[in-house]
Structures are given as structure tokens and as C-alpha cells.
Motif scaffolding. Structure first.
Motif, PDB file in Angstrom:
ATOM      1  N   GLU A 275       0.551  -1.087   0.138  1.00  0.00           N
ATOM      2  CA  GLU A 275      -0.112   0.166  -0.470  1.00  0.00           C
ATOM      3  C   GLU A 275       1.405   1.019  -0.080  1.00  0.00           C
ATOM      4  O   GLU A 275       0.626   2.263   0.113  1.00  0.00           O
TER       5      GLU A 275
ATOM      6  N   GLY B 154      -1.245   4.583   3.003  1.00  0.00           N
ATOM      7  CA  GLY B 154      -1.586   3.523   2.387  1.00  0.00           C
ATOM      8  C   GLY B 154      -0.643   2.696   3.825  1.00  0.00           C
ATOM      9  O   GLY B 154      -1.530   1.438   4.166  1.00  0.00           O
TER      10      GLY B 154
ATOM     11  N   SER C  99      -3.417  -0.456   5.036  1.00  0.00           N
ATOM     12  CA  SER C  99      -2.367  -2.132   5.421  1.00  0.00           C
ATOM     13  C   SER C  99      -3.622  -2.696   6.062  1.00  0.00           C
ATOM     14  O   SER C  99      -3.877  -2.728   6.859  1.00  0.00           O
TER      15      SER C  99
END
Lengths: 397, 397
Positions: free
Chosen positions: B46, B277, B281
Motif C-alpha cells: 500500500e 497507505g 494495510s
């Protein structure tokens, strides 16, 4: 439970009026932001190209001084500017900010003094307070076009505690580009009084009218007492990269700064790769950008000198213009512009210059304009400010 | 021309032996790096997904406290750990490093004292020297499994200059996870002596054997005197992201730290998006990673306790193991391992623990192992070290 040093750190003069701007925006007013050096110019596309190329599976610490390919690329770039430094004379920093912190930390103990030419880049005051270093100002005046103060002005303020002279060239906030003779003044003072020179050259490229800015590095005799602070933020319109450099040929300074760098481990990894991209961008990019800023400078200066009672000189570099306004107090005027004034739903925000002075109550009528918007917007913004000055002074009388 | 503070900044004990490792590698010897907390685990994908999504044309400064979507995401993450903080109680920092600098700067003036439990994360000493803060150690011993020292040990060293207690939990370098009762000791001392608690919780997830690490935040009565230092470096194997947080519910601490944050403008832009990101995850990622570290911990501990004369306790968290070796001097031993010893062309590098103590000549026989390689490598590395100890002691006699 709070430290005195933290209390002494000034709120940023650039950011502290932001709540007034936010309020204006909530009322639906368009605010022209000439208060902050955040350019609207596009970052070179090489930034994202290099970032996309980079896909290490583990996002890891790098060497504390920065990755070698980037330091090599920087050395190559500096060579073009007659700054002959090796990769192991460069430390990659979290923006120019961290490079200034390293320089002050390496040279000064608490209560030591550093001479600055005021008005100066306002955040110097924040870093100095953080590290308990005392900034001792020598004043450049708007009446004198903010030129370099006289040698005797510096000599007057030197004490046994004086360790360094810190200045930016081209100058933020005044837009002055110092001549060789002006820098020579600093060089002589440093040599005669055993001082370090901390030369903030982040606006290196921003010198207009076919002039070149001169690096302090061109004076060979001070290489052992010179620290250059640099950043890619402005020249590549990449403020958010947060990549700068600390440069010195003095091995003691270097290894001391490296210990500070090791404590914080490393700069971010991916932004270092992106910066290699920036340094690989075309010379055309830079030429185009400089031409654009020169045009904006012209427009900004043309407009501001139309305002009766304003004292302003034509900036030679950076992307700032400092001026003295015919108002009682520039900060009050700026607040008033944001809260009480608009022309067709638009108003203008500039930075009050008093926060760029160390001497209390200096610069109270002065402002800084960052010409970071396109020419038409700048023209409109300054015209609105001109009307604002008229209206503000009417109200006062 | 160099400051005393810079001279006092210690060279990193983790990095200063690297030249010996480099020499070994030049001779073709494979070096197992158990000296530095740089994990080999893959960063969640991510990270790059979010970085690729992000394509602003101008790479710009962000808010000094970090972008709001990231601070919101952090607040959501902390809520899962019963740390109820709002986005405006979080400042995004350049790694945990900058958060520690902010904490020390906000709480301490030069010559002020901060109590640390030694052995402590070595870079605390660097930041303290940089800011002229004095670290006052209270010692945890290998014989006692590096558990929390007694309340009276802390009380003995408190002076009018004492401003704070700084500690990491789970502990780097010892791998100890403090119990509620142990943290209670710190809480009581802070309350009774009007001290600030700076709680470094970057290894929060790293608690094994189905135990949870306890945040200092769980003690409601100290919210007004608590600063939490955090980082995504370790839990997401993203050391190179250089994203950490400074967290406090004390508004004075927050606004003071924000002024320091404003002086350096902002963290990098793209790494903040990448970190959103990371925080998005999967929980499976984290579970898998923790299981892997637990396995490595088991292997490392199994192997090290086989070595005659070693004093080691089973680490409960982080990814470190500290141990006392049956050698005259651990640093000399490590240098010898790198320059004179190998088994089938392989040798092992660990960190000398003396650099993690503030008391001179403490920890001279101790080392830190970072179990950041896979189990087979760790097993091999420690077996090699065991043979090294035998050989080294033979040579000495």
C-alpha cells in the motif's frame, strides 16, 4: 512544565495570520496569497518519473549523509556554479531548515551570538530560539533599498560571544542580490574576527536582469570557515520534497554535523530518489521558470510603485519584494484587509515584515510580497491592496 | 570554531563500527548484520500504491502539523490501541527522531535534566547533547533481566533541574515489555515530582507470547503531563518513510511543538500520502510480521542461551535482545569478530551496549542483537558468534 526556549520561539509571521485568511474564505472571499513562498509553478515531471522507478521492497534508512548517487548529482550541479565540492562534503538534509539547524548546532553553544542582516528569513529566529542561540541583528533599511549594511555596523555588534554571520543571498525577504563587494564585506569581517559564515543560497538561480548571484564559496580564503545551506524547494518548485543540503569543506564541521545527522538516522528514501530526478531536469525548465519570475517581478514592482507613499526598490532576485507602506501598522492593515475589505469578492494577503526583524518594533510598516502567482493575479492583487491602503487610511482619519 | 555541544554528541554506537564491517566485506567475508534495527521484512505494498496515486503538479509544503487525512488516519489507528486522541493532538514528524527533539525542546531548557532508564535508545544521547539537555540515568541490569528499576532509584536522582522521564516501551535495546505495575512506578514519580513523561512507543505492536504492550496513555491522570513519541518505521518496516508522530493532550505542549514544526515548515508531502497507505494495510500483514518476529526471537534466545557464561533473558517485545557476554570487552570483541574472525567466510556484527548507557564504563561486556534477519540466518549468525567468543577468549589467555 514548558521550557523558556519554546516560549521564545516566535510564531511564524508567514503563517500566524492564516486564521484570518481562513475566515475570509469561509465568507466566500477569494484571497490572493502573496504571503508565503509556495510557488504555483509545476514541479519538473522528472520528480514523479524517478519516484515511480524506485520500488525497493523494503523502505529502508539510507546513509545518514544521504544516498551517494544524490550527493554525486549535487556535486555535479554545484560544479556548474563554481562550487567545487565533493560528495563527502555534502550532507542531504530535511530541507534547508535542517541544514540551518545543523549549522547553528555545530558552531554555537547556548548564549552564543550569530549576526544576521535584518530583515532576515523569519524562521532563523525559530531555529535560534530552539537551540538557545542569540541572533544579533544589523539592520538594512528600505530607504537604502535593503542593501548590505556598512562594515562598521557589523563591527559595532561583535562581542566575544559572536560565532558566525548568517545571511541569505539572494535575500529572502528583500529580493536583494548582493554584489561581490558587498559579500567581500562579510568575508573580511569573518576573517578579521574569526567568525564562521553561514551562507543561505537557496535562491541561487533567482537573479534577474542577466545578473548572476555570487556564492560565498567564490572567496577561496574562507573555505575553512564556510557552511553553505541549500535547498531544492524553490528552484524546482518542490517545497514538499523537503530536501536540502549542508555543505562545507571544513572537516570538523562536517563530522560534527554528520553526528547530528546520524542521530536522526536519515532523510526519507524516496524523496532522495525523486530529487535525483529534479537535478536531471532540463536547463530549459529552469530558464523558463526564471523568465516567468522575472516577468512577475516586473509586474509586482510596476504596480507597487504606483501606490503613493510606498517605499520600494526593484528586487534583483529571489521571488520576494519588501516594501514600506504608508500605513500606521502593516500587521493591523493585513488583518483589516482579510477581515474588512474586498474588491469584487477578492482580497490580498501579504506577510508583515516585523517578524523578519530581531529588533523589536522595527519593520512595523513594512511587508513582504512573494510573487508566486501569475502576472495577472499579481497585478490584480496589488491593485486591490492599493485600494485597501486608500480605504484603510480614510477610515483611520 | 566548533561548539562544545557538537563535540559532546556521541557517534552512533550502531553505526560507528560500520567501517570494520566494510573492511571485512572488502575481504570477501559475509557479515550478518544484527547490529542495526533495519528489518528485512517487506513494506506493505500500500505504500507504493498510495504514492503512485498521488500526482499533485506542484510538490508543495503541507500544513506544519501534517496533512489532515493522515492525522485522521493516525487518530483512528490510535483509537484501536485505546489512545483516544484527536487529529489536532497529533503532529506528524520526520520520524520518531524529530518527535523526541520536539519533546525535549518543549520541556527542557539547557542544563535541565531528563531521567532515562539505561540502557536506552542510543540516539537519545545525541538529541540531548544537541539541545544541551542532561540525561540522568537510572540503571536496569542484565542480572535483573533489565526490568524497571525501583521507585527509590528514580527518587535518588531527582533534582530541581529534573523536568521529565523519557523511556521506550517495549524497550529498545532490551526487549523488555513493562508491566502495568512497572509503568505505574513512572506515573507515580511523575505525579509526585511534577515531571513530564515522554513515552517512546514505536514498538507498540511488538509484544510476544500473546501479551499486549501498555501505553502510558492508559493512565488518565497523567494526560496533562504526557507526550507520546511514535513512528511507523518499525511496525510497517518503513524506516525510510521517516514519518513519526508527536502526540499530546496538553495544549501548551502542542502549541509549543507546533511552533517548532512551523519553523521547519512541513514533513515531506509524498511520504505522508504513502503513510496513509501503510495505515490502510491489512491487519493480516501485522499479524504475520509479529509471528515472524516472535519466531526469530525464539531462535535468537535459544541460540544465545546455549553459549556458556552468557547472561540473557527472553525478550518480550521490540526486536532486540540485550545480553552480557563472557568477554573482557564487547566492543573489542565485535571489532575482532569483524577483522580477525570468520567461519566459512562468514562473521557476525552486533552492537556494543556501552553506547546505550549514560554512565561511563557501564555495559562494557554487553551487546544488543537486532533480530531483523530470517531465523536460519539468525541461528547461523549466533552460532558463529558463539565460536567467536570461544576463540577470542582462547587468544586472550
Amino acid at each position: 512544565m514548558i521550557s523558556s526556549r519554546a516560549l521564545r520561539v516566535p510564531a511564524s509571521p508567514i503563517r500566524r495570520l492564516v486564521p484570518f485568511a481562513d475566515k475570509a474564505k469561509k465568507k466566500g472571499i477569494h484571497v490572493y496569497h502573496l504571503n508565503i513562498g509556495q510557488p504555483d509553478i509545476e514541479t519538473p515531471s522528472e520528480w514523479y518519473k524517478y519516484i515511480e522507478k524506485f520500488k525497493n521492497k523494503v523502505v529502508a534508512y539510507t546513509h545518514s549523509q544521504g544516498i551517494l548517487p544524490l550527493r554525486e548529482k549535487f556535486a555535479e550541479y554545484y560544479r556548474k556554479w563554481n562550487i567545487e565540492v565533493m560528495p563527502d562534503e555534502i550532507i542531504v538534509t530535511n530541507g534547508g531548515s535542517e541544514a540551518i539547524m545543523f549549522a547553528l548546532g555545530v558552531v554555537c553553544d547556548p548564549e552564543d551570538e550569530v549576526i544576521v542582516i535584518e530583515p532576515f528569513y523569519a524562521n532563523y529566529a525559530g531555529f535560534a530560539a530552539y537551540l538557545n542561540v542569540k541572533l544579533v541583528p544589523v539592520t538594512a533599511t528600505p530607504e537604502n533599498g535593503y542593501r548590505m549594511p556598512k562594515k562598521s555596523d557589523f563591527e559595532k555588534v561583535i562581542t566575544p560571544k559572536t560565532k558566525a554571520i548568517l545571511f541569505s543571498n539572494p535575500s529572502n525577504p528583500t529580493g536583494v542580490v548582493y554584489t561581490r563587494e558587498e559579500i567581500q564585506t562579510i568575508v573580511e569581517i569573518a576573517k578579521e574576527n574569526d567568525l564562521v559564515i553561514i551562507s543561505d543560497e537557496v535562491y541561487r538561480e533567482f537573479a534577474f536582469d542577466n545578473k548572476n548571484s555570487i556564492s560565498a564559496f567564490e572567496f577561496n580564503e574562507i573555505h575553512d570557515r564556510l557552511i553553505i545551506v541549500d535547498s531544492v524547494s524553490k528552484r524546482y518548485s518542490a517545497c514538499g520534497a523537503r530536501i536540502g543540503t549542508f555543505i562545507t569543506k571544513n572537516k570538523n564541521f562536517y563530522s560534527a554535523a554528520l553526528k547530528l545527522a546520524q542521530a536522526r538516522l536519515s532523510p526519507a528514501e524516496i524523496t532522495q530518489y525523486g530529487t535525483i530526478g529534479l537535478l536531471n531536469s532540463s536547463e530549459e525548465y529552469m530558464k523558463k521558470v526564471m523568465k516567468e519570475y522575472e516577468k512577475r517581478r516586473d509586474v509586482a514592482y510596476e504596480e507597487i510603485k504606483k501606490i503613493p507613499g510606498v517605499i520600494a526598490h526593484k528586487p534583483e532576485g529571489a521571488f520576494y519584494l519588501s516594501a514600506k507602506l504608508p500605513v500606521d501598522n502593516a500587521e493591523n492593515f493585513i488583518k483589516w484587509m482579510l477581515s474588512k475589505f474586498n474588491v469584487d469578492g477578492k482580497t490580498t494577503m501579504v506577510a508583515p515584515l516585523s517578524g523578519f526583524y530581531a529588533t523589536p518594533n522595527f519593520g512595523l510598516k513594512e511587508i513582504r510580497i512573494a510573487y508566486v502567482l501569475d502576472s495577472e493575479k499579481i497585478k490584480d492583487a496589488i491593485k486591490i491592496m492599493a485600494k485597501g491602503i486608500e480605504e484603510y487610511n480614510k477610515q483611520k482619519n
